[in-house]
Design a protein around this motif. Structure first.
Motif, PDB file in Angstrom:
ATOM      1  N   VAL A  72       6.339   3.524  -4.389  1.00 27.44           N
ATOM      2  CA  VAL A  72       7.725   2.914  -5.036  1.00 27.44           C
ATOM      3  C   VAL A  72       7.814   1.229  -4.947  1.00 27.44           C
ATOM      4  O   VAL A  72       8.143   0.236  -5.673  1.00 27.44           O
ATOM      5  CB  VAL A  72       9.025   3.211  -4.498  1.00 27.44           C
ATOM      6  N   ALA A  73       7.493   0.597  -3.227  1.00 22.08           N
ATOM      7  CA  ALA A  73       7.281  -0.740  -3.226  1.00 22.08           C
ATOM      8  C   ALA A  73       6.768  -1.511  -3.298  1.00 22.08           C
ATOM      9  O   ALA A  73       6.839  -2.519  -4.108  1.00 22.08           O
ATOM     10  CB  ALA A  73       7.370  -0.711  -1.353  1.00 22.08           C
ATOM     11  N   VAL A  74       5.430  -0.670  -3.814  1.00 22.59           N
ATOM     12  CA  VAL A  74       4.412  -1.442  -4.935  1.00 22.59           C
ATOM     13  C   VAL A  74       4.801  -1.961  -6.228  1.00 22.59           C
ATOM     14  O   VAL A  74       4.571  -2.841  -6.686  1.00 22.59           O
ATOM     15  CB  VAL A  74       2.902  -0.658  -4.053  1.00 22.59           C
ATOM     16  N   ALA A  75       5.382  -0.757  -6.959  1.00 14.38           N
ATOM     17  CA  ALA A  75       5.929  -0.591  -8.126  1.00 14.38           C
ATOM     18  C   ALA A  75       6.579  -2.061  -8.389  1.00 14.38           C
ATOM     19  O   ALA A  75       6.507  -2.890  -9.518  1.00 14.38           O
ATOM     20  CB  ALA A  75       6.165   0.507  -8.400  1.00 14.38           C
ATOM     21  N   ALA A  76       7.828  -1.938  -7.312  1.00 13.53           N
ATOM     22  CA  ALA A  76       9.165  -2.854  -7.413  1.00 13.53           C
ATOM     23  C   ALA A  76       7.980  -3.961  -7.227  1.00 13.53           C
ATOM     24  O   ALA A  76       8.889  -5.304  -7.698  1.00 13.53           O
ATOM     25  CB  ALA A  76       9.933  -2.829  -6.082  1.00 13.53           C
ATOM     26  N   ASP A  77       7.414  -4.237  -6.664  1.00 13.06           N
ATOM     27  CA  ASP A  77       6.695  -5.532  -5.950  1.00 13.06           C
ATOM     28  C   ASP A  77       6.155  -6.332  -7.424  1.00 13.06           C
ATOM     29  O   ASP A  77       5.526  -7.561  -7.737  1.00 13.06           O
ATOM     30  CB  ASP A  77       5.406  -5.391  -4.846  1.00 13.06           C
ATOM     31  N   GLN A  78       5.015  -5.150  -7.963  1.00 12.68           N
ATOM     32  CA  GLN A  78       4.668  -5.523  -9.590  1.00 12.68           C
ATOM     33  C   GLN A  78       5.904  -6.217 -10.420  1.00 12.68           C
ATOM     34  O   GLN A  78       5.877  -6.982 -11.301  1.00 12.68           O
ATOM     35  CB  GLN A  78       4.039  -4.158  -9.848  1.00 12.68           C
ATOM     36  N   ASP A 102       4.581  -9.289   2.408  1.00 16.40           N
ATOM     37  CA  ASP A 102       3.203 -10.349   2.872  1.00 16.40           C
ATOM     38  C   ASP A 102       3.099  -8.775   3.631  1.00 16.40           C
ATOM     39  O   ASP A 102       1.863  -9.371   4.116  1.00 16.40           O
ATOM     40  CB  ASP A 102       4.250 -11.016   3.932  1.00 16.40           C
ATOM     41  N   VAL A 103       2.976  -8.041   2.992  1.00 13.38           N
ATOM     42  CA  VAL A 103       1.927  -7.027   4.223  1.00 13.38           C
ATOM     43  C   VAL A 103       1.226  -5.986   2.599  1.00 13.38           C
ATOM     44  O   VAL A 103       1.368  -6.408   1.914  1.00 13.38           O
ATOM     45  CB  VAL A 103       3.839  -4.975   4.252  1.00 13.38           C
ATOM     46  N   VAL A 104       0.608  -5.904   3.298  1.00 15.85           N
ATOM     47  CA  VAL A 104      -0.921  -5.066   2.852  1.00 15.85           C
ATOM     48  C   VAL A 104      -0.716  -3.624   2.978  1.00 15.85           C
ATOM     49  O   VAL A 104      -0.882  -3.373   4.639  1.00 15.85           O
ATOM     50  CB  VAL A 104      -1.946  -5.960   3.201  1.00 15.85           C
ATOM     51  N   VAL A 105      -1.087  -2.899   1.722  1.00 12.31           N
ATOM     52  CA  VAL A 105      -0.849  -1.400   2.310  1.00 12.31           C
ATOM     53  C   VAL A 105      -2.028  -0.712   1.320  1.00 12.31           C
ATOM     54  O   VAL A 105      -3.167  -1.504   0.433  1.00 12.31           O
ATOM     55  CB  VAL A 105       0.429  -0.721   1.243  1.00 12.31           C
ATOM     56  N   THR A 106      -2.670   0.256   1.815  1.00 14.77           N
ATOM     57  CA  THR A 106      -3.831   1.023   1.402  1.00 14.77           C
ATOM     58  C   THR A 106      -3.691   2.213   0.670  1.00 14.77           C
ATOM     59  O   THR A 106      -2.706   2.755   1.508  1.00 14.77           O
ATOM     60  CB  THR A 106      -4.776   1.723   2.084  1.00 14.77           C
ATOM     61  N   LEU A 107      -3.535   2.037  -0.520  1.00 14.03           N
ATOM     62  CA  LEU A 107      -2.912   3.324  -1.576  1.00 14.03           C
ATOM     63  C   LEU A 107      -4.095   4.780  -2.197  1.00 14.03           C
ATOM     64  O   LEU A 107      -5.211   3.908  -2.144  1.00 14.03           O
ATOM     65  CB  LEU A 107      -2.421   2.975  -2.979  1.00 14.03           C
ATOM     66  N   ARG A 108      -3.944   5.330  -2.613  1.00 11.25           N
ATOM     67  CA  ARG A 108      -4.644   6.555  -3.005  1.00 11.25           C
ATOM     68  C   ARG A 108      -4.152   6.266  -4.043  1.00 11.25           C
ATOM     69  O   ARG A 108      -3.244   6.364  -4.725  1.00 11.25           O
ATOM     70  CB  ARG A 108      -4.313   8.132  -2.185  1.00 11.25           C
ATOM     71  N   GLY A 109      -5.524   6.608  -5.233  1.00 15.49           N
ATOM     72  CA  GLY A 109      -4.524   7.181  -6.910  1.00 15.49           C
ATOM     73  C   GLY A 109      -3.891   8.053  -7.373  1.00 15.49           C
ATOM     74  O   GLY A 109      -3.697   8.907  -6.338  1.00 15.49           O
ATOM     75  N   ILE A 110      -2.759   7.478  -7.960  1.00 15.44           N
ATOM     76  CA  ILE A 110      -2.085   8.919  -8.565  1.00 15.44           C
ATOM     77  C   ILE A 110      -2.577   9.973  -9.206  1.00 15.44           C
ATOM     78  O   ILE A 110      -3.349   9.231  -9.932  1.00 15.44           O
ATOM     79  CB  ILE A 110      -0.735   8.230  -9.264  1.00 15.44           C
TER      80      ILE A 110
END
Length: 560
Positions: A44-50, A107-115
């Motif tokens: 959700v955070a990555v989508a909002a950042d997108q 400013d935070v880097v997160v590691t995601l697994r594919g949805i």
């Protein structure tokens, strides 16, 4: 007795083991579900950042087009670089969500697994297609020969693609939020079931304890009561002796407390005296520093505030004339025909003309918005310069010098751009005589402060001249091998000979609303740069010339 104890231990050990297993199972379930929910929140955070990245990409493209249309190449290059960085960030985030990898949220880097959910993957694939369309429109827009900000089909196509991309990202956020809610519901269910199991286990444990432990314990309580009576007598005797000893210690402690209180009072009084003296000294030093800093800041910030006031007035005028009332009338017209909207749009003459009218109104509002954005950008530049002036004065207070590679011609042009609104409002004609000079090493903030003050003073000096005869001449030259000159000349009110030695004094001014701080601070800054500031005038009504002389330090050579 030993056999009976063993028979009790086995059921107790079984119940304890069962409780541990239940706790471990619930803990593992909670950890796993919480990990899934945390990953969902990261999505959700990555989508909002997108979505934020897409909006910033659209804004950077619009500002780049403004720079292209106005030939502001610095703005164009800066915004194109920003757009490229945002494009890379968007692609990395979308790839990480589809295939796995690293993405940024703020400013935070997160590691995601594919949805893996098909619905979310389909939505992300649609976002990718819209992104390619938006990026292609961005490239086509900046490469187009049509640089117009109005009635430009490339601009409309880019904004339409960016709008669809933003909406698609909103849909992805909704899907991911729904996923977080599902995982949270599962976690809540596990949390609710765990106390029920523990409660049932506690009931069984309580029944076992009553049957096999409490009832036998009651039989032995009477015997313990008899032993307790004997112990109580011995305890009462011991307490009496302890009470006597306690009274003796209390008396000794009271005497010590009185002595300590007297000493503590004296220490507090002396400490308070020292604190009061220190506070007065710090306050006097702070007031002296603030007065020194305020003297320099007020004049420099005042010059820029004139430009901000002009831009704000124009922006206010444009906002007041914004055509919002026709849009309200259209909404009222549609509301009045809500029941027969189809008939109104096809048969009524006003309804048939309404789409064309809305298109024209939208184009007008779009162009007006672009103009307001340009004015807002100008306000931001002026505010940024105020911030720079304040930081410059803070640097003075800390006695630090920042020597940078600087083009004198570009610095003077920057000073003219900052004062452009005020010079235009006063009808001042600017003449430039810039000799081609290589870059030099200088503290450009201090130099900019001096040039801004000289241009501002020259603008006020020509106010009494008739319109069309207000002239300002700027000259950059290198009269000798080791010196450079920056000269500001006006054809205004001039300076009397007896005042030429006073105008750089602190507090001296010839203007009714002047402060007498500007030229004084300029002279100080010139000396800090290793140069000097001199004034020349042939007398009243004959103009004045201010010459800033600096040591010539070529690029690569710092200050001595």
């Amino acid at each position: 007795m030993v056999n009976q104890t063993r028979r009790l231990l086995w059921p107790i050990a079984g119940m304890v083991t069962l409780g541990i297993v239940l706790q471990v199972f619930s803990l593992l379930a909670v950890v796993e579900i919480d990990a899934i929910a945390d990953r969902s929140r990261q999505y959700v955070a990555v989508a909002a950042d997108q979505r934020t990245t897409a909006e910033q990409f659209e804004s950077a493209t619009s500002l780049a087009l403004v720079g292209l249309a106005t030939a502001d190449w610095e703005l164009l290059v800066r915004q194109r670089t920003t757009a490229q960085a945002l494009a890379g960030r968007f692609v990395a985030a979308n790839t990480a969500m589809l295939q796995g990898g690293q993405a940024r949220t703020g400013d935070v880097v997160v590691t995601l697994r594919g949805i893996e959910e098909p619905e979310v993957r389909e939505a992300l694939s649609s976002v990718w297609a819209l992104w390619e369309e938006t990026h292609a429109a961005h490239v086509r827009l900046l490469r187009s020969d049509n640089h117009s900000l109005k009635n430009n089909p490339d601009v409309e196509r880019f904004r339409a693609a960016a709008s669809r991309l933003t909406w698609a990202l909103g849909d992805v956020s909704v899907l991911l939020q729904r996923r977080v809610q599902v995982e949270s519901s599962r976690l809540t269910a596990v949390h609710r079931l765990t106390p029920i199991g523990l409660f049932l286990l506690m009931l069984g444990s309580a029944a076992f304890v009553i049957w096999r432990i409490l009832l036998p314990f009651a039989a032995s309580t009477e015997e313990l009561a008899r032993s307790e009576a004997a112990l109580r007598l011995a305890r009462d005797e011991l307490e009496q002796r302890v009470a006597e000893r306690t009274r003796e210690l209390a008396q000794a402690n009271e005497a010590l407390r009185h002595a300590h209180d007297g000493l503590e009072v004296r220490v507090k009084e002396r400490t308070q005296e020292l604190r009061d003296a220190q506070r007065r000294a710090v306050e006097l030093a702070r007031q002296a520093g603030m007065a020194e800093l305020a003297t320099n800041v007020l004049h420099n910030v005042g010059n820029v505030l004139n430009s901000i006031n002009t831009s704000a007035s124009i922006l206010d005028e444009r906002l007041r004339t914004l055509r919002v009332q026709p849009l309200i009338k259209v909404a009222e017209l549609l509301e009045s025909h809500r029941a027969d909207l189809a008939v109104f749009m096809t048969e009524d003459e006003r309804g048939r003309r309404l789409p064309d009218y809305l298109v024209k109104l939208g184009q007008h509002l779009s162009s007006t918005r672009d103009e307001l954005l340009e004015m807002t950008a100008a306000l931001h530049r002026h505010v940024e310069h105020i911030r720079m002036i304040v930081e410059l004065q803070q640097n003075y207070a800390m006695s630090s010098n920042i020597v940078e590679v600087t083009s004198l011609q570009e610095l003077v042009e920057d000073a003219l751009r900052i004062n452009a609104a005020a010079l235009g409002r006063h009808g001042v004609t600017v003449e430039r005589h810039f000799a081609p000079l290589p870059h030099v090493m200088v503290d450009k903030h201090k130099l900019l402060q001096i040039v801004l003050n000289l241009i501002s003073n020259a603008k006020y000096a020509v106010n009494d001249n008739p319109e069309g005869e207000r002239r300002l001449t700027l000259r950059v030259e290198r009269p000798t091998e080791d010196r450079v000159h920056v000269q500001v000349r006006d054809n205004g009110m001039g300076i009397a000979p007896e005042l030429l030695t006073k105008i750089f004094q602190h507090g001296f001014t010839t203007r009714k609303d002047g402060h007498g701080f500007g030229l004084h601070s300029c002279a100080i800054a010139a000396r800090a740069l290793g140069g000097s500031l001199v004034a020349h005038s042939d007398g009243p009504k004959k103009g004045a010339t201010f010459t800033l002389e600096l040591p010539y330090r070529p690029e690569g050579q710092g200050s001595a």
